[in-house]
Design a protein around this motif. Structure first.
Motif, PDB file in Angstrom:
ATOM      1  N   GLN A 278       0.836  -1.202   0.000  1.00  0.00           N
ATOM      2  CA  GLN A 278       0.000   0.000   0.000  1.00  0.00           C
ATOM      3  C   GLN A 278       0.872   1.254   0.000  1.00  0.00           C
ATOM      4  N   THR A 279       1.908   1.247   0.810  1.00  0.00           N
ATOM      5  CA  THR A 279       2.816   2.388   0.903  1.00  0.00           C
ATOM      6  C   THR A 279       3.556   2.592  -0.416  1.00  0.00           C
ATOM      7  N   CYS A 280       4.074   1.514  -0.970  1.00  0.00           N
ATOM      8  CA  CYS A 280       4.880   1.603  -2.186  1.00  0.00           C
ATOM      9  C   CYS A 280       4.045   1.939  -3.418  1.00  0.00           C
ATOM     10  N   LYS A 281       2.772   1.571  -3.379  1.00  0.00           N
ATOM     11  CA  LYS A 281       1.887   1.832  -4.514  1.00  0.00           C
ATOM     12  C   LYS A 281       1.820   3.327  -4.827  1.00  0.00           C
ATOM     13  N   ASN A 282       2.019   4.146  -3.825  1.00  0.00           N
ATOM     14  CA  ASN A 282       1.929   5.597  -3.997  1.00  0.00           C
ATOM     15  C   ASN A 282       3.286   6.259  -4.200  1.00  0.00           C
ATOM     16  N   THR A 283       4.292   5.465  -4.559  1.00  0.00           N
ATOM     17  CA  THR A 283       5.613   6.031  -4.821  1.00  0.00           C
ATOM     18  C   THR A 283       5.928   5.930  -6.311  1.00  0.00           C
ATOM     19  N   LYS A 284       6.946   6.625  -6.710  1.00  0.00           N
ATOM     20  CA  LYS A 284       7.338   6.690  -8.123  1.00  0.00           C
ATOM     21  C   LYS A 284       7.969   5.378  -8.618  1.00  0.00           C
ATOM     22  N   TYR A 285       8.609   4.654  -7.720  1.00  0.00           N
ATOM     23  CA  TYR A 285       9.323   3.420  -8.086  1.00  0.00           C
ATOM     24  C   TYR A 285       8.856   2.273  -7.186  1.00  0.00           C
TER      25      TYR A 285
ATOM     26  N   ASN B 236       8.673  -1.037  -7.514  1.00  0.00           N
ATOM     27  CA  ASN B 236       9.521  -2.226  -7.352  1.00  0.00           C
ATOM     28  C   ASN B 236      10.711  -1.960  -6.439  1.00  0.00           C
ATOM     29  N   LEU B 237      11.346  -0.801  -6.594  1.00  0.00           N
ATOM     30  CA  LEU B 237      12.461  -0.441  -5.717  1.00  0.00           C
ATOM     31  C   LEU B 237      11.972  -0.323  -4.281  1.00  0.00           C
ATOM     32  N   CYS B 238      10.855   0.350  -4.102  1.00  0.00           N
ATOM     33  CA  CYS B 238      10.283   0.527  -2.769  1.00  0.00           C
ATOM     34  C   CYS B 238       9.968  -0.819  -2.127  1.00  0.00           C
ATOM     35  N   PHE B 239       9.222  -1.648  -2.842  1.00  0.00           N
ATOM     36  CA  PHE B 239       8.780  -2.913  -2.276  1.00  0.00           C
ATOM     37  C   PHE B 239       9.959  -3.834  -1.963  1.00  0.00           C
ATOM     38  N   SER B 240      10.882  -3.982  -2.910  1.00  0.00           N
ATOM     39  CA  SER B 240      12.012  -4.893  -2.668  1.00  0.00           C
ATOM     40  C   SER B 240      12.910  -4.386  -1.546  1.00  0.00           C
ATOM     41  N   SER B 241      13.103  -3.077  -1.469  1.00  0.00           N
ATOM     42  CA  SER B 241      13.950  -2.512  -0.410  1.00  0.00           C
ATOM     43  C   SER B 241      13.322  -2.692   0.958  1.00  0.00           C
TER      44      SER B 241
ATOM     45  N   ASN C 174      21.723   7.653 -10.233  1.00  0.00           N
ATOM     46  CA  ASN C 174      20.323   7.268 -10.470  1.00  0.00           C
ATOM     47  C   ASN C 174      19.748   6.510  -9.282  1.00  0.00           C
ATOM     48  N   GLY C 175      20.557   5.655  -8.682  1.00  0.00           N
ATOM     49  CA  GLY C 175      20.099   4.909  -7.512  1.00  0.00           C
ATOM     50  C   GLY C 175      19.696   5.828  -6.379  1.00  0.00           C
ATOM     51  N   LEU C 176      20.552   6.802  -6.064  1.00  0.00           N
ATOM     52  CA  LEU C 176      20.235   7.724  -4.968  1.00  0.00           C
ATOM     53  C   LEU C 176      18.995   8.551  -5.297  1.00  0.00           C
ATOM     54  N   LYS C 177      18.903   9.021  -6.524  1.00  0.00           N
ATOM     55  CA  LYS C 177      17.736   9.817  -6.906  1.00  0.00           C
ATOM     56  C   LYS C 177      16.444   9.006  -6.786  1.00  0.00           C
ATOM     57  N   HIS C 178      16.489   7.747  -7.204  1.00  0.00           N
ATOM     58  CA  HIS C 178      15.293   6.897  -7.124  1.00  0.00           C
ATOM     59  C   HIS C 178      14.925   6.599  -5.670  1.00  0.00           C
ATOM     60  N   ILE C 179      15.936   6.320  -4.855  1.00  0.00           N
ATOM     61  CA  ILE C 179      15.683   6.069  -3.430  1.00  0.00           C
ATOM     62  C   ILE C 179      15.044   7.302  -2.793  1.00  0.00           C
ATOM     63  N   CYS C 180      15.576   8.479  -3.112  1.00  0.00           N
ATOM     64  CA  CYS C 180      15.014   9.719  -2.569  1.00  0.00           C
ATOM     65  C   CYS C 180      13.580   9.930  -3.053  1.00  0.00           C
ATOM     66  N   ASP C 181      13.325   9.609  -4.324  1.00  0.00           N
ATOM     67  CA  ASP C 181      11.955   9.731  -4.835  1.00  0.00           C
ATOM     68  C   ASP C 181      10.992   8.824  -4.069  1.00  0.00           C
TER      69      ASP C 181
ATOM     70  N   ILE D 225       6.726   8.327   0.165  1.00  0.00           N
ATOM     71  CA  ILE D 225       6.244   7.844   1.457  1.00  0.00           C
ATOM     72  C   ILE D 225       5.886   9.023   2.360  1.00  0.00           C
ATOM     73  N   ILE D 226       6.706  10.061   2.319  1.00  0.00           N
ATOM     74  CA  ILE D 226       6.417  11.260   3.139  1.00  0.00           C
ATOM     75  C   ILE D 226       5.135  11.931   2.647  1.00  0.00           C
ATOM     76  N   ASP D 227       4.951  11.962   1.339  1.00  0.00           N
ATOM     77  CA  ASP D 227       3.678  12.497   0.823  1.00  0.00           C
ATOM     78  C   ASP D 227       2.498  11.748   1.439  1.00  0.00           C
TER      79      ASP D 227
END
Length: 183
Positions: free
Chosen positions: A33-40, A42-47, A162-169, A174-176
């Motif tokens: 649910q949390t990751c669904k509202n993020t830009k990435y 797969n990165l969110c969920f796997s991390s 790119n990795g850092l930018k995606h992680i920050c996104d 999540i903060i949004d």
């Protein structure tokens, strides 16, 4: 700095685990649910799924975990660049740019560290601002290479950027969600 960052991150997670939560624990459903509202997604969920602290985390804890992953990336990249800048080479311009880039990634790590404190204080606007700054520091590094037409931006550095930018996104996404939950 590595030990200080890790200690603060661990201290926040432990402190956060002890306090009562208003949210459901970070099981797979909450992570999805949390990751669904993020830009990435797969990165969110796997991390988050691979982090041992996630099952006990609420949404704020999930944000802290993502920020911690970003801190690790920034610190690792800074160390990587520092080691490259110390390598014996006759190209003083390259060494200077690598040192400048190492500093930028250190600043990114510092900004992410500040966002952990902001999250702990539920100052989500400041956390958002610090994470956005961390996301932008790699651009300054990339621009440093562009100032010298003879220098080639290393593919490994582009990958890390790119990795850092995606992680920050993801952390920003999540903060949004946290801001929307608390509105």
């Amino acid at each position: 700095m590595d030990t200080k960052i890790f200690f603060l991150f661990l201290l926040f997670l432990l402190h956060h685990q002890i306090q009562p939560h208003n949210f459901v624990n970070g099981d797979a459903t909450l992570i999805k649910q949390t990751c669904k509202n993020t830009k990435y997604y797969n990165l969110c969920f796997s991390s988050l799924k691979s982090n041992p602290s996630s099952p006990n985390a609420d949404p704020k804890g999930l944000a802290v975990i993502m920020v911690g992953i970003g801190m690790t990336n920034a610190t690792s990249t800074s160390s990587y660049l520092s080691s490259k800048s110390l390598s014996p080479t006759n190209n003083t311009t390259l060494n200077s740019v690598l040192k400048e880039c190492a500093d930028k990634y250190t600043y990114a790590g510092d900004a992410l560290e500040a966002s952990v404190q902001d999250l702990g204080n539920e100052e989500y606007d400041y956390a958002y601002m610090h994470i956005t700054a961390a996301k932008d520091y790699p651009n300054a590094c990339h621009n440093a290479f562009k100032r010298y037409p003879g220098l080639v931006y290393p593919p490994e550095l582009a990958r890390r950027e790119n990795g850092l930018k995606h992680i920050c996104d993801v952390a920003i996404g999540i903060i949004d969600n946290l801001i929307n939950l608390n509105s």
